[in-house]
Design a protein around this motif. Sequence first.
Motif, PDB file in Angstrom:
ATOM      1  N   VAL A   1       0.846  -1.184   0.000  1.00  0.00           N
ATOM      2  CA  VAL A   1       0.000   0.000   0.000  1.00  0.00           C
ATOM      3  C   VAL A   1       0.886   1.241   0.000  1.00  0.00           C
ATOM      4  CG1 VAL A   1      -1.687   1.312   1.327  1.00  0.00           C
ATOM      5  CG2 VAL A   1      -1.874  -1.158   1.218  1.00  0.00           C
ATOM      6  N   ASP A   2       0.635   2.131  -0.938  1.00  0.00           N
ATOM      7  CA  ASP A   2       1.343   3.408  -1.001  1.00  0.00           C
ATOM      8  C   ASP A   2       0.581   4.400  -0.131  1.00  0.00           C
ATOM      9  OD1 ASP A   2       2.346   5.938  -1.634  1.00  0.00           O
ATOM     10  OD2 ASP A   2       2.698   5.407  -3.732  1.00  0.00           O
ATOM     11  N   ILE A   3       1.101   4.665   1.062  1.00  0.00           N
ATOM     12  CA  ILE A   3       0.356   5.495   2.014  1.00  0.00           C
ATOM     13  C   ILE A   3       0.186   6.938   1.516  1.00  0.00           C
ATOM     14  CG2 ILE A   3       0.827   4.075   4.029  1.00  0.00           C
ATOM     15  CD1 ILE A   3       2.976   6.052   4.851  1.00  0.00           C
ATOM     16  N   GLU A   4       1.096   7.409   0.685  1.00  0.00           N
ATOM     17  CA  GLU A   4       0.932   8.767   0.137  1.00  0.00           C
ATOM     18  C   GLU A   4      -0.271   8.817  -0.812  1.00  0.00           C
ATOM     19  OE1 GLU A   4       2.314  11.629   1.080  1.00  0.00           O
ATOM     20  OE2 GLU A   4       3.275  10.425   2.622  1.00  0.00           O
ATOM     21  N   LYS A   5      -0.472   7.752  -1.582  1.00  0.00           N
ATOM     22  CA  LYS A   5      -1.642   7.696  -2.475  1.00  0.00           C
ATOM     23  C   LYS A   5      -2.938   7.624  -1.666  1.00  0.00           C
ATOM     24  CE  LYS A   5       0.436   5.772  -6.620  1.00  0.00           C
ATOM     25  NZ  LYS A   5       0.461   4.666  -7.576  1.00  0.00           N
ATOM     26  N   VAL A   6      -2.894   6.891  -0.567  1.00  0.00           N
ATOM     27  CA  VAL A   6      -4.077   6.808   0.301  1.00  0.00           C
ATOM     28  C   VAL A   6      -4.383   8.183   0.877  1.00  0.00           C
ATOM     29  CG1 VAL A   6      -5.067   5.769   2.388  1.00  0.00           C
ATOM     30  CG2 VAL A   6      -3.623   4.396   0.869  1.00  0.00           C
ATOM     31  N   LEU A   7      -3.368   8.869   1.349  1.00  0.00           N
ATOM     32  CA  LEU A   7      -3.550  10.211   1.898  1.00  0.00           C
ATOM     33  C   LEU A   7      -4.086  11.163   0.832  1.00  0.00           C
ATOM     34  CD1 LEU A   7      -3.288  11.995   4.376  1.00  0.00           C
ATOM     35  CD2 LEU A   7      -0.914  12.447   3.726  1.00  0.00           C
ATOM     36  N   ASP A   8      -3.544  11.072  -0.382  1.00  0.00           N
ATOM     37  CA  ASP A   8      -4.039  11.907  -1.485  1.00  0.00           C
ATOM     38  C   ASP A   8      -5.516  11.630  -1.756  1.00  0.00           C
ATOM     39  OD1 ASP A   8      -1.550  13.074  -1.772  1.00  0.00           O
ATOM     40  OD2 ASP A   8      -0.984  11.875  -3.530  1.00  0.00           O
ATOM     41  N   LYS A   9      -5.897  10.357  -1.719  1.00  0.00           N
ATOM     42  CA  LYS A   9      -7.293   9.996  -1.957  1.00  0.00           C
ATOM     43  C   LYS A   9      -8.199  10.566  -0.867  1.00  0.00           C
ATOM     44  CE  LYS A   9     -10.326   6.010  -2.675  1.00  0.00           C
ATOM     45  NZ  LYS A   9     -10.652   5.805  -4.065  1.00  0.00           N
ATOM     46  N   LEU A  10      -7.777  10.436   0.390  1.00  0.00           N
ATOM     47  CA  LEU A  10      -8.594  10.939   1.492  1.00  0.00           C
ATOM     48  C   LEU A  10      -8.726  12.457   1.464  1.00  0.00           C
ATOM     49  CD1 LEU A  10      -7.363   8.696   4.446  1.00  0.00           C
ATOM     50  CD2 LEU A  10      -9.411   8.407   3.042  1.00  0.00           C
ATOM     51  N   ASP A  14     -12.394  15.341  -4.872  1.00  0.00           N
ATOM     52  CA  ASP A  14     -13.415  14.474  -5.477  1.00  0.00           C
ATOM     53  C   ASP A  14     -14.038  13.521  -4.467  1.00  0.00           C
ATOM     54  OD1 ASP A  14     -12.877  15.613  -7.963  1.00  0.00           O
ATOM     55  OD2 ASP A  14     -11.322  14.118  -8.401  1.00  0.00           O
ATOM     56  N   GLU A  15     -13.464  13.444  -3.274  1.00  0.00           N
ATOM     57  CA  GLU A  15     -13.954  12.527  -2.247  1.00  0.00           C
ATOM     58  C   GLU A  15     -14.577  13.303  -1.092  1.00  0.00           C
ATOM     59  OE1 GLU A  15     -13.987   9.381  -2.788  1.00  0.00           O
ATOM     60  OE2 GLU A  15     -12.399   9.053  -4.245  1.00  0.00           O
ATOM     61  N   HIS A  16     -15.605  12.717  -0.512  1.00  0.00           N
ATOM     62  CA  HIS A  16     -16.198  13.254   0.721  1.00  0.00           C
ATOM     63  C   HIS A  16     -16.054  12.146   1.754  1.00  0.00           C
ATOM     64  CE1 HIS A  16     -18.972  16.008   2.890  1.00  0.00           C
ATOM     65  NE2 HIS A  16     -19.096  14.905   3.618  1.00  0.00           N
ATOM     66  N   VAL A  17     -15.112  12.338   2.678  1.00  0.00           N
ATOM     67  CA  VAL A  17     -14.730  11.292   3.623  1.00  0.00           C
ATOM     68  C   VAL A  17     -15.298  11.598   5.005  1.00  0.00           C
ATOM     69  CG1 VAL A  17     -12.807   9.990   4.606  1.00  0.00           C
ATOM     70  CG2 VAL A  17     -12.589  10.985   2.316  1.00  0.00           C
ATOM     71  N   VAL A  18     -15.865  10.575   5.616  1.00  0.00           N
ATOM     72  CA  VAL A  18     -16.440  10.703   6.956  1.00  0.00           C
ATOM     73  C   VAL A  18     -15.858   9.601   7.828  1.00  0.00           C
ATOM     74  CG1 VAL A  18     -18.567  10.678   8.326  1.00  0.00           C
ATOM     75  CG2 VAL A  18     -18.605  11.570   5.975  1.00  0.00           C
ATOM     76  N   ALA A  28      -8.234  13.954  16.801  1.00  0.00           N
ATOM     77  CA  ALA A  28      -7.356  15.130  16.744  1.00  0.00           C
ATOM     78  C   ALA A  28      -6.167  14.894  15.822  1.00  0.00           C
ATOM     79  CB  ALA A  28      -6.888  15.505  18.141  1.00  0.00           C
ATOM     80  N   LYS A  29      -5.578  13.708  15.884  1.00  0.00           N
ATOM     81  CA  LYS A  29      -4.437  13.376  15.025  1.00  0.00           C
ATOM     82  C   LYS A  29      -4.848  13.322  13.556  1.00  0.00           C
ATOM     83  CE  LYS A  29      -0.517  12.520  17.115  1.00  0.00           C
ATOM     84  NZ  LYS A  29       0.659  13.311  16.880  1.00  0.00           N
ATOM     85  N   VAL A  30      -5.963  12.659  13.275  1.00  0.00           N
ATOM     86  CA  VAL A  30      -6.406  12.521  11.888  1.00  0.00           C
ATOM     87  C   VAL A  30      -6.738  13.894  11.298  1.00  0.00           C
ATOM     88  CG1 VAL A  30      -8.127  11.503  10.354  1.00  0.00           C
ATOM     89  CG2 VAL A  30      -7.186  10.151  12.231  1.00  0.00           C
ATOM     90  N   LYS A  31      -7.304  14.780  12.087  1.00  0.00           N
ATOM     91  CA  LYS A  31      -7.605  16.138  11.613  1.00  0.00           C
ATOM     92  C   LYS A  31      -6.351  16.871  11.153  1.00  0.00           C
ATOM     93  CE  LYS A  31     -11.833  17.130  14.167  1.00  0.00           C
ATOM     94  NZ  LYS A  31     -12.453  17.935  15.237  1.00  0.00           N
ATOM     95  N   GLN A  32      -5.201  16.517  11.720  1.00  0.00           N
ATOM     96  CA  GLN A  32      -3.951  17.164  11.330  1.00  0.00           C
ATOM     97  C   GLN A  32      -3.553  16.816   9.901  1.00  0.00           C
ATOM     98  OE1 GLN A  32      -0.965  16.098  14.214  1.00  0.00           O
ATOM     99  NE2 GLN A  32      -2.005  17.184  15.871  1.00  0.00           N
ATOM    100  N   TRP A  33      -3.774  15.575   9.482  1.00  0.00           N
ATOM    101  CA  TRP A  33      -3.342  15.172   8.148  1.00  0.00           C
ATOM    102  C   TRP A  33      -4.481  15.003   7.156  1.00  0.00           C
ATOM    103  CZ3 TRP A  33      -5.145  10.178   7.502  1.00  0.00           C
ATOM    104  CH2 TRP A  33      -5.190   9.344   8.625  1.00  0.00           C
ATOM    105  N   SER A  34      -5.694  15.143   7.627  1.00  0.00           N
ATOM    106  CA  SER A  34      -6.851  15.098   6.723  1.00  0.00           C
ATOM    107  C   SER A  34      -7.900  16.101   7.213  1.00  0.00           C
ATOM    108  CB  SER A  34      -7.417  13.682   6.667  1.00  0.00           C
ATOM    109  OG  SER A  34      -8.290  13.549   5.569  1.00  0.00           O
ATOM    110  N   PRO A  35      -7.581  17.395   7.073  1.00  0.00           N
ATOM    111  CA  PRO A  35      -8.425  18.439   7.665  1.00  0.00           C
ATOM    112  C   PRO A  35      -9.830  18.555   7.066  1.00  0.00           C
ATOM    113  CG  PRO A  35      -6.738  19.417   6.276  1.00  0.00           C
ATOM    114  CD  PRO A  35      -6.433  17.950   6.363  1.00  0.00           C
ATOM    115  N   ASN A  36     -10.042  18.050   5.878  1.00  0.00           N
ATOM    116  CA  ASN A  36     -11.374  18.170   5.258  1.00  0.00           C
ATOM    117  C   ASN A  36     -12.298  17.006   5.578  1.00  0.00           C
ATOM    118  OD1 ASN A  36     -10.666  20.619   4.064  1.00  0.00           O
ATOM    119  ND2 ASN A  36      -9.744  19.562   2.324  1.00  0.00           N
TER     120      ASN A  36
END
Length: 108
Positions: A1-10, A14-18, A28-36
């Motif tokens: 798994v390419d974690i950078e590609k996963v992060l880009d996808k999240l 084009d994605e709405h992630v919940v 709190a940690k996840v908000k730091q790297w996936s603020p949307n």
Amino acid sequence: VDIEKVLDKLNSPDEHVVMVGGHPALIAKVKQWSPNMDFIEPRDYSKEISSKATIVIMNVSYLNHAMSSKAFERIEKIKKEHDVQVAYLNSQSTNKDFLLKEIGEQLA
């Protein structure tokens, strides 16, 4: 798994992630790297998964039965309108690489 590609996808516009569930420290940690990303805390019954959701991450290790049932019902309704990918976490780890690997393996 390419974690950078996963992060880009999240973080893709084009994605709405919940994320449903999760300890406050994890959220709190996840908000730091996936603020949307949208978050529904384990006991926040006033919120529901957006009808625009394309990816739902269920953190089942920190989620009560009532909220998980509500979330699964909502996912089924959304699936009638469009595709929704669902990933499951069973961890309270706040390690970014570990979490992205777990999510990426399920979204592949």
